[in-house]
Motif scaffolding. Structure first.
Motif, PDB file in Angstrom:
ATOM      1  N   GLU A  86       0.850  -1.183   0.000  1.00 14.87           N
ATOM      2  CA  GLU A  86       0.000   0.000   0.000  1.00 14.87           C
ATOM      3  C   GLU A  86       0.893   1.243   0.000  1.00 14.87           C
ATOM      4  O   GLU A  86       2.051   1.200   0.414  1.00 14.87           O
ATOM      5  CB  GLU A  86      -0.890   0.023   1.247  1.00 14.87           C
ATOM      6  CG  GLU A  86      -1.880  -1.125   1.330  1.00 14.87           C
ATOM      7  CD  GLU A  86      -3.097  -0.912   0.457  1.00 14.87           C
ATOM      8  OE1 GLU A  86      -3.801  -1.892   0.208  1.00 14.87           O
ATOM      9  OE2 GLU A  86      -3.331   0.230   0.022  1.00 14.87           O
ATOM     10  N   GLU A  87       0.355   2.367  -0.405  1.00 19.45           N
ATOM     11  CA  GLU A  87       1.080   3.616  -0.309  1.00 19.45           C
ATOM     12  C   GLU A  87       0.376   4.533   0.653  1.00 19.45           C
ATOM     13  O   GLU A  87      -0.832   4.765   0.562  1.00 19.45           O
ATOM     14  CB  GLU A  87       1.164   4.309  -1.675  1.00 19.45           C
ATOM     15  CG  GLU A  87       2.374   3.886  -2.482  1.00 19.45           C
ATOM     16  CD  GLU A  87       2.606   4.806  -3.647  1.00 19.45           C
ATOM     17  OE1 GLU A  87       2.597   4.306  -4.771  1.00 19.45           O
ATOM     18  OE2 GLU A  87       2.765   6.007  -3.434  1.00 19.45           O
ATOM     19  N   ALA A  88       1.126   5.063   1.629  1.00 12.45           N
ATOM     20  CA  ALA A  88       0.557   6.059   2.531  1.00 12.45           C
ATOM     21  C   ALA A  88       0.482   7.388   1.797  1.00 12.45           C
ATOM     22  O   ALA A  88       1.337   7.710   0.985  1.00 12.45           O
ATOM     23  CB  ALA A  88       1.437   6.192   3.763  1.00 12.45           C
ATOM     24  N   GLU A  89      -0.545   8.180   2.123  1.00 15.92           N
ATOM     25  CA  GLU A  89      -0.701   9.475   1.491  1.00 15.92           C
ATOM     26  C   GLU A  89      -0.039  10.558   2.331  1.00 15.92           C
ATOM     27  O   GLU A  89      -0.005  10.489   3.564  1.00 15.92           O
ATOM     28  CB  GLU A  89      -2.189   9.795   1.330  1.00 15.92           C
ATOM     29  CG  GLU A  89      -2.901   8.815   0.390  1.00 15.92           C
ATOM     30  CD  GLU A  89      -4.356   9.192   0.212  1.00 15.92           C
ATOM     31  OE1 GLU A  89      -5.169   8.289   0.048  1.00 15.92           O
ATOM     32  OE2 GLU A  89      -4.668  10.391   0.240  1.00 15.92           O
ATOM     33  N   ASN A  90       0.506  11.574   1.660  1.00 17.35           N
ATOM     34  CA  ASN A  90       1.117  12.677   2.380  1.00 17.35           C
ATOM     35  C   ASN A  90       0.044  13.528   3.047  1.00 17.35           C
ATOM     36  O   ASN A  90      -1.058  13.694   2.535  1.00 17.35           O
ATOM     37  CB  ASN A  90       1.921  13.562   1.412  1.00 17.35           C
ATOM     38  CG  ASN A  90       3.129  12.837   0.876  1.00 17.35           C
ATOM     39  OD1 ASN A  90       3.690  11.994   1.547  1.00 17.35           O
ATOM     40  ND2 ASN A  90       3.519  13.165  -0.351  1.00 17.35           N
ATOM     41  N   PHE A  91       0.396  14.074   4.215  1.00 17.71           N
ATOM     42  CA  PHE A  91      -0.542  14.970   4.875  1.00 17.71           C
ATOM     43  C   PHE A  91       0.261  15.884   5.779  1.00 17.71           C
ATOM     44  O   PHE A  91       1.436  15.664   6.040  1.00 17.71           O
ATOM     45  CB  PHE A  91      -1.597  14.197   5.658  1.00 17.71           C
ATOM     46  CG  PHE A  91      -1.065  13.430   6.835  1.00 17.71           C
ATOM     47  CD1 PHE A  91      -0.375  12.243   6.632  1.00 17.71           C
ATOM     48  CD2 PHE A  91      -1.240  13.895   8.123  1.00 17.71           C
ATOM     49  CE1 PHE A  91       0.124  11.538   7.717  1.00 17.71           C
ATOM     50  CE2 PHE A  91      -0.737  13.190   9.193  1.00 17.71           C
ATOM     51  CZ  PHE A  91      -0.056  12.008   8.993  1.00 17.71           C
TER      52      PHE A  91
ATOM     53  N   GLU B  76     -11.261   5.767   4.207  1.00 17.14           N
ATOM     54  CA  GLU B  76     -10.717   4.465   4.602  1.00 17.14           C
ATOM     55  C   GLU B  76      -9.292   4.268   4.105  1.00 17.14           C
ATOM     56  O   GLU B  76      -8.473   3.640   4.787  1.00 17.14           O
ATOM     57  CB  GLU B  76     -11.621   3.336   4.096  1.00 17.14           C
ATOM     58  CG  GLU B  76     -11.185   1.979   4.605  1.00 17.14           C
ATOM     59  CD  GLU B  76     -12.195   0.878   4.339  1.00 17.14           C
ATOM     60  OE1 GLU B  76     -11.756  -0.283   4.185  1.00 17.14           O
ATOM     61  OE2 GLU B  76     -13.411   1.166   4.296  1.00 17.14           O
ATOM     62  N   ALA B  77      -8.982   4.795   2.924  1.00 17.16           N
ATOM     63  CA  ALA B  77      -7.627   4.645   2.394  1.00 17.16           C
ATOM     64  C   ALA B  77      -6.607   5.284   3.331  1.00 17.16           C
ATOM     65  O   ALA B  77      -5.509   4.752   3.534  1.00 17.16           O
ATOM     66  CB  ALA B  77      -7.533   5.254   1.001  1.00 17.16           C
ATOM     67  N   GLN B  78      -6.950   6.434   3.889  1.00 16.06           N
ATOM     68  CA  GLN B  78      -6.035   7.082   4.823  1.00 16.06           C
ATOM     69  C   GLN B  78      -5.919   6.275   6.118  1.00 16.06           C
ATOM     70  O   GLN B  78      -4.846   6.204   6.723  1.00 16.06           O
ATOM     71  CB  GLN B  78      -6.507   8.502   5.108  1.00 16.06           C
ATOM     72  CG  GLN B  78      -6.318   9.443   3.931  1.00 16.06           C
ATOM     73  CD  GLN B  78      -6.748  10.868   4.239  1.00 16.06           C
ATOM     74  OE1 GLN B  78      -7.570  11.103   5.126  1.00 16.06           O
ATOM     75  NE2 GLN B  78      -6.197  11.817   3.509  1.00 16.06           N
ATOM     76  N   CYS B  79      -7.003   5.661   6.556  1.00 16.91           N
ATOM     77  CA  CYS B  79      -6.945   4.810   7.752  1.00 16.91           C
ATOM     78  C   CYS B  79      -6.022   3.610   7.519  1.00 16.91           C
ATOM     79  O   CYS B  79      -5.233   3.245   8.391  1.00 16.91           O
ATOM     80  CB  CYS B  79      -8.350   4.330   8.125  1.00 16.91           C
ATOM     81  SG  CYS B  79      -9.455   5.641   8.698  1.00 16.91           S
ATOM     82  N   VAL B  80      -6.111   3.020   6.329  1.00 15.43           N
ATOM     83  CA  VAL B  80      -5.231   1.885   5.994  1.00 15.43           C
ATOM     84  C   VAL B  80      -3.777   2.356   5.916  1.00 15.43           C
ATOM     85  O   VAL B  80      -2.863   1.660   6.377  1.00 15.43           O
ATOM     86  CB  VAL B  80      -5.678   1.236   4.671  1.00 15.43           C
ATOM     87  CG1 VAL B  80      -4.653   0.207   4.201  1.00 15.43           C
ATOM     88  CG2 VAL B  80      -7.047   0.577   4.845  1.00 15.43           C
TER      89      VAL B  80
END
Length: 505
Positions: A26-31, A41-45
């Motif tokens: 998976e790829e984590a998103e920048n924030f 949900e994608a950010q939770c994963v």
């Protein structure tokens, strides 16, 4: 000072989630900050992926040397202070990095749990996501309590200075109380996880079997064998007969095979992602320069670029545990390879030490880079834990069937016609001794031997009766309090003296 530490902690939190590339596919998103995260949900994963990251700083060469490389089964004959038990709060060895990484993981898990609870996602999806963080948090505390004994315990999300000050004020909480809390929490969330073998869960994420193994491991420290056995039976329902899983799958190079319950994921490639250990460096025979010859045998699959360190040596006690035709003997101990004899075992009229076996070697290792996964829990471990629990609960039939299932797989995999199974129950004390020996034959190198010896209350005597008789530095230096690592002195200073190492005084 504490305010600065708070901002460092929050920045570290942000950094891990924003740099978590390709973790578990998976790829984590920048924030920018945690308060702006957990919007879907994608950010939770992605946050959960970050919770896995510190594991590669824990399950590596430091911990495997502490838990497997210096026990009743093996020793490392070099000038490493740690493997000669020259440990102190000022020189805590691998304990310093383990402490930092485990509490980093706990911080990420606490934040993820809080963030997922408040996320604007479907309520019926939250339990499964929270459960993964709960299991990982339990794993970090399992490692900490097994390594240090009593440690600070908290589940707060460090989202403000007041919470940070509360956490900094914590002393050492009873390991028993910590384990009991974790067992109850894992029981509350285990049913939210996939009731599958881990290899069947997409991207090898956390399964209910992983949660149940942790319940059992924690409960057995507390001698709560009924709770442990109930959890282990849940795993057995999912995994079935051990005979379906080949012994070859236990090699570290064979990643995420069906028998596996939990592995720490590593990757190495010439041009791609590099997440490596140096474990194989301590478990591989020496290589002749500019060749793929290892102690007299050409092994092309290992290549000509590996740079092994001084190898861990098996103890005479460990060598004595194997039947000569037990196939695990030459998987874990290397007397030969592909029908050829290594030089060292043939020395002294065939009385020389074997090398550690191919289970640990890494094909194509480049210098020190070992991209094998590190195996932490697998199904054979579950069956041997069941045998131990059943013996303690006087269930002779279950004890015998559980240990013999492990022995039967080895018997059937042998190139000779042998039967390694117990034909009759030898008595409670003798059976427990057989469980200890079978765990050595089957599980050496899977990060649990020292913790088992400490849990059984026999660590010091086991060291003194085995490797201390082979390596004089151990006999001179080892003390009963070395069963647990010292808390690093910088952590004691940071706590304003609330943490302590009374055993090391």
């Amino acid at each position: 000072m504490k305010k600065n530490y708070y901002y460092i902690a929050i920045l570290a939190f942000v950094f891990v989630f924003s740099s978590c590339k390709k973790m578990l596919e998976e790829e984590a998103e920048n924030f920018v900050s945690p308060s702006q995260f957990y919007k879907n949900e994608a950010q939770c994963v992605a946050a959960l992926n970050g919770c896995h990251n510190p594991l590669t700083s824990i399950f590596n060469q430091g911990l495997i040397l502490a838990n497997e490389g210096v026990t009743d089964l093996a020793f490392l004959n070099n000038q490493n202070n740690e493997t000669r038990f020259e440990l102190s709060p000022a020189n805590p060895g691998m304990g310093k990095g383990l402490w930092t990484s485990a509490y980093q993981g706990i911080m990420y898990c606490n934040a993820a749990i809080q963030g997922i609870k408040g996320a604007p996602i479907a309520e019926n999806r939250k339990p499964a996501l929270i459960a993964e963080a709960v299991v990982l948090r339990a794993l970090y505390y399992y490692v900490l309590t097994s390594t240090f004994g009593d440690v600070p315990f908290y589940t707060d999300d460090v989202a403000n200075l007041a919470t940070l000050e509360k956490v900094n004020a914590l002393g050492r909480m009873s390991a028993s109380d910590t384990r009991k809390f974790l067992i109850a929490e894992l029981k509350a969330y285990v049913d939210a996880l996939p009731k599958l073998r881990t290899s069947e869960v997409p991207n090898n994420r956390i399964s209910s079997s992983m949660a149940n193994v942790l319940i059992a491991k924690l409960a057995m420290w507390e001698k709560d064998y009924g709770t442990a056995l109930a959890a282990l039976n849940e795993v057995k329902t999912i995994y079935g007969a051990l005979a379906q899983y080949p012994l070859e799958d236990t090699y570290f190079r064979n990643k995420n095979k069906p028998e596996s319950i939990f592995e720490v994921q590593y990757t190495w490639s010439v041009s791609g992602l590099k997440k490596t250990t140096q474990v194989a460096c301590y478990f591989t025979p020496p290589r002749t320069a500019n060749t793929s010859t290892y102690n007299g045998i050409n092994i092309p699959e290992l290549g000509d670029k590996a740079n092994p360190f001084t190898s861990v040596s098996p103890s005479a006690y460990f060598m004595s545990l194997y039947h000569v035709w037990d196939p695990r003997r030459n998987i874990i101990l290397a007397y030969t390879y592909n029908g050829q004899n290594f030089t060292r075992p043939q020395s002294g009229n065939g009385t020389g030490k074997p090398w550690m076996g191919a289970k640990f070697w890494c094909p194509g290792m480049d210098n020190l880079a070992d991209g094998n996964n590190q195996k932490v829990f697998r199904y054979a471990d579950v069956l041997l834990l069941m045998a131990e629990c059943a013996n303690e609960l006087d269930d002779v039939a279950l004890a015998m069937s559980s240990i013999n299932e492990v022995k039967r797989r080895a018997s059937q995999a042998s190139s000779a016609s042998i039967n390694l199974e117990l034909t009759s129950y030898p008595g409670k004390v003798e059976f427990f001794r057989e469980v200890r020996e079978e765990r050595a034959r089957e599980l050496m190198g899977e990060y649990g031997r020292k913790w088992d010896l400490v849990r059984w209350g026999i660590w010091y005597e086991s060291i003194m009766n085995t490797v201390a008789n082979e390596f004089v530095d151990i006999k001179q230096n080892v003390r009963p309090y070395h069963e647990y690592y010292p808390i690093p002195d910088n952590e004691i200073l940071r706590s304003d003296g609330k943490l302590h190492n009374n055993a090391y005084k």
